[in-house]
Motif scaffolding. Sequence first.
Motif, short mmCIF file in Angstrom:
data_model
loop_
_atom_site.label_atom_id
_atom_site.label_comp_id
_atom_site.label_asym_id
_atom_site.label_seq_id
_atom_site.Cartn_x
_atom_site.Cartn_y
_atom_site.Cartn_z
N LEU A 155 0.92 -1.25 -0.01
CA LEU A 155 -0.01 -0.03 0.20
C LEU A 155 0.85 1.16 0.08
O LEU A 155 0.65 2.45 -0.63
N LEU A 156 1.96 1.28 0.80
CA LEU A 156 2.88 2.36 0.91
C LEU A 156 3.48 2.68 -0.47
O LEU A 156 3.61 3.79 -0.97
N GLU A 157 3.78 1.77 -1.15
CA GLU A 157 4.43 1.73 -2.49
C GLU A 157 3.54 2.20 -3.44
O GLU A 157 3.79 3.30 -4.38
N LYS A 158 2.43 1.87 -3.50
CA LYS A 158 1.26 2.52 -4.18
C LYS A 158 1.06 3.79 -4.06
O LYS A 158 0.80 4.64 -4.97
N THR A 206 -10.84 9.03 -1.13
CA THR A 206 -11.46 8.29 0.16
C THR A 206 -11.07 6.69 -0.19
O THR A 206 -10.85 6.03 0.97
N GLU A 207 -11.25 6.45 -1.03
CA GLU A 207 -11.50 5.01 -1.32
C GLU A 207 -10.07 4.47 -1.43
O GLU A 207 -9.77 3.35 -0.79
N HIS A 208 -9.21 5.18 -1.86
CA HIS A 208 -7.63 4.75 -1.82
C HIS A 208 -7.12 4.82 -0.50
O HIS A 208 -6.02 4.11 -0.26
N LEU A 209 -7.57 5.65 0.15
CA LEU A 209 -6.89 5.85 1.51
C LEU A 209 -7.58 4.88 2.58
O LEU A 209 -7.18 5.19 3.79
N LYS A 210 -8.55 4.16 2.22
CA LYS A 210 -8.89 3.27 3.41
C LYS A 210 -8.05 1.94 3.62
O LYS A 210 -7.68 1.29 2.57
#
Length: 562
Positions: free
Chosen positions: A199-202, A222-226
Motif C-alpha cells: 500500500l505504501l508503494e502504491k 477516500t477509497e484509496h486511503l482506506k
Amino acid sequence: MALSKSQIPDTAQHLLVCGINSCEKICQFYCNPCHQPMCEQCRDKHQKSPETKNHEVVEKCRDHPNKDLDILCDQCSVRLCSKCSTMPVHKGHSFTDLEKIYTEKSAACRQEIQRIQTYFIPTTKDLQSEIKIDATEIKTIMDDIRSSMKDEGKCLKTLVDEVTSDNLEKVNKMEESLREMLQSQNKTYQDYISYLMDLLEKFRGYLSSSQLKNNPIIFSLTEHLKIQPIPETTKPVSPVFTAGRYSKGDVAKLLGRITVPDTKPENRKIKPMDTASTQLKPTVKQNKSDVKPTLSLSSSVTKVRKYTVSGVDRVYHLSLGKSGRLWVSDKDGNLVQTDLQGNQLHKIQTNGKDEGYHTVTQTEDLIYTDRNNKVINRKTPDNTITELIKTRDWTPISIHSSHINRDILVGMVKPGEAKVTRYIKTRREIQNIHSHNEGQAMFSGPHYITENTNGDVCVSDWKKEAVVVVNKSGKHRFSYTGQGLSKFYPKGVCTDHLGHILVCDHHSDTVHLLDPDGQFLCLLLTQQQGIKYPSSLCVDDESNLIVGQRDTNTVTVYKYLQ
C-alpha cells in the motif's frame, strides 16, 4: 565348718578325727571299704576320685562316732544312731530304718530319671526342633516380605516413570500447540506488514505520477486511503504446573506396610505323658492319626474313574478348585464348571482357545483371560464378573493363580514377542520374564503355566517345543524338550505335592513325569493306556491325576502315587 584336732575341746576327746592325709578334722563320715573315718571335705574328694567314687561312705553319729546314722525319728525328723534312739528325748517315738527310706526314695529317683530321659528331654528337644523350623520359616517369610517390598518399590518407580513420561508428553504437546498458535499469529502480522508495504508503494506511486488526469487519487481519494485495520491476536495462556503435595507417609501408604496380626500367639503343643500306669514306658507311642502318610510313585498307574462333561465338545484345559469341582474349556470359548460326576453347575462364554486361559484361586474365584479386549476377568462364587487387570497392548493367553503367595502369573504375546508377567494381589505388575541374561527370548508361546512347590514357574511352550522352567526371580533353570523324541509338542502342564512336573505331549500321545530339576522319570501315561491327544491335566488334593483330551469331552482320573 569342720574343726581341727587342736580345736577339739577336752570334753570331746572321744570323737574321732579325720585320718586322710593327716587332716585331723572332726570326722562325720566313714568309708566302709577303706575302714577310714573322714571329714566332710575329705568325703567329697573321696567320692569324686575315680578310684573310690563307688565306695560306700556312711555318716557317723556326732555323739557316738563309732555308730552309723541308720534310723530316722519319725516325730523329730532327724537321723539317729541306734544308741541315740534310747535317749530320753526320743522316748516313745517311732523310728524308720534309713535303708528302707533310701530304697524307697531311690526307686522314686530312678523313676524320675527315667521320666526325664524318656519324656522330658525328648519332648523338650522336639520343641527345640520345632523352634528351629519356626526360625527357618520366619526367615523365609521375612525374605519374602523384603522381596515383596522391593518389588512394590520397583512397581511404584515404574508407575512414577510412566506418569512422569505421560506428563512430559502432555507438556510437549501443549508447547507444540502454543508454538503453532504463535507462529500463526506471527504469519498474520507478517502478511499484514506485506500488505502495508504494498500500500505504501502504491501511495508513493500516486504522489510521483506526472499524469494528473490519469491519477486515481483525483477521482476517489477516500477509497484509496482506506487502510485495513491491524489484525487482532490473543496472548497465549501459559500452563501452570502444580507440584504434587505428598509426604513420606503418603508414599508409605502407596507401598504398603508390614503389620503383626492382632492375634494371641498359640502355645506350642506339648505331647502328653502317658499316665496309664505308674511305670513310664521306655518310649512314648506315637498316635497314628498324627502321622502323615509318605507319598511315593506307585509301581503302576490305575484308572480310578471316568466321566463326561456336558457343555463342551473337547477338553483343552482344566482348572481345579478346593471343592474338587472342575472348570473345563474347549477351543470354542465354552467354559463349564462341573462336579465330580460331570454334572454341569455353571457355564459362561469366553473367547478363549486351546490354551490354559483360566485358573481358580484359593478363594474359589475363577480368573480367565479375554484375548479380544486384552483384559483379565474375575468371576466370584456368587457369579459376579468384574474386570481385574488390563494388559494394554499385550494379548493374555494363559494364566495361573499361585497357591503359595496368591500372585497371578500371565502368559502374554504380541507380534514377535512373548513374556510371563507376575501380578501381586493388588493387581500391580511386579515382574516380567521374557529373556535370558544373554538377551535371548525365553518364550515363543507361553500357552500353559503352572507353579511348583519350590516356587519355580513352569511354562509349556509348544512353539519352542519345550517346557521352560524359571525360578521365582525369573532366572532360567532348565528347559525340557522331550526324552529322545524327534518332535515334542507340550500342552497342559501341572505339578504334584512331591514337586514332580507332569506335562502332556500332543505329538506322542503321552504324559511325561519329571523331577523338580527337570530329569525325566518315566512316561506316566501312553497310548497303551488309552491316551490320545492329551491336552490338559491337574492333580487333586488326594494326589489323583485328572486328564483331559482334545478328541473327547470326557475326563479321566488316575492314581499314580501311593
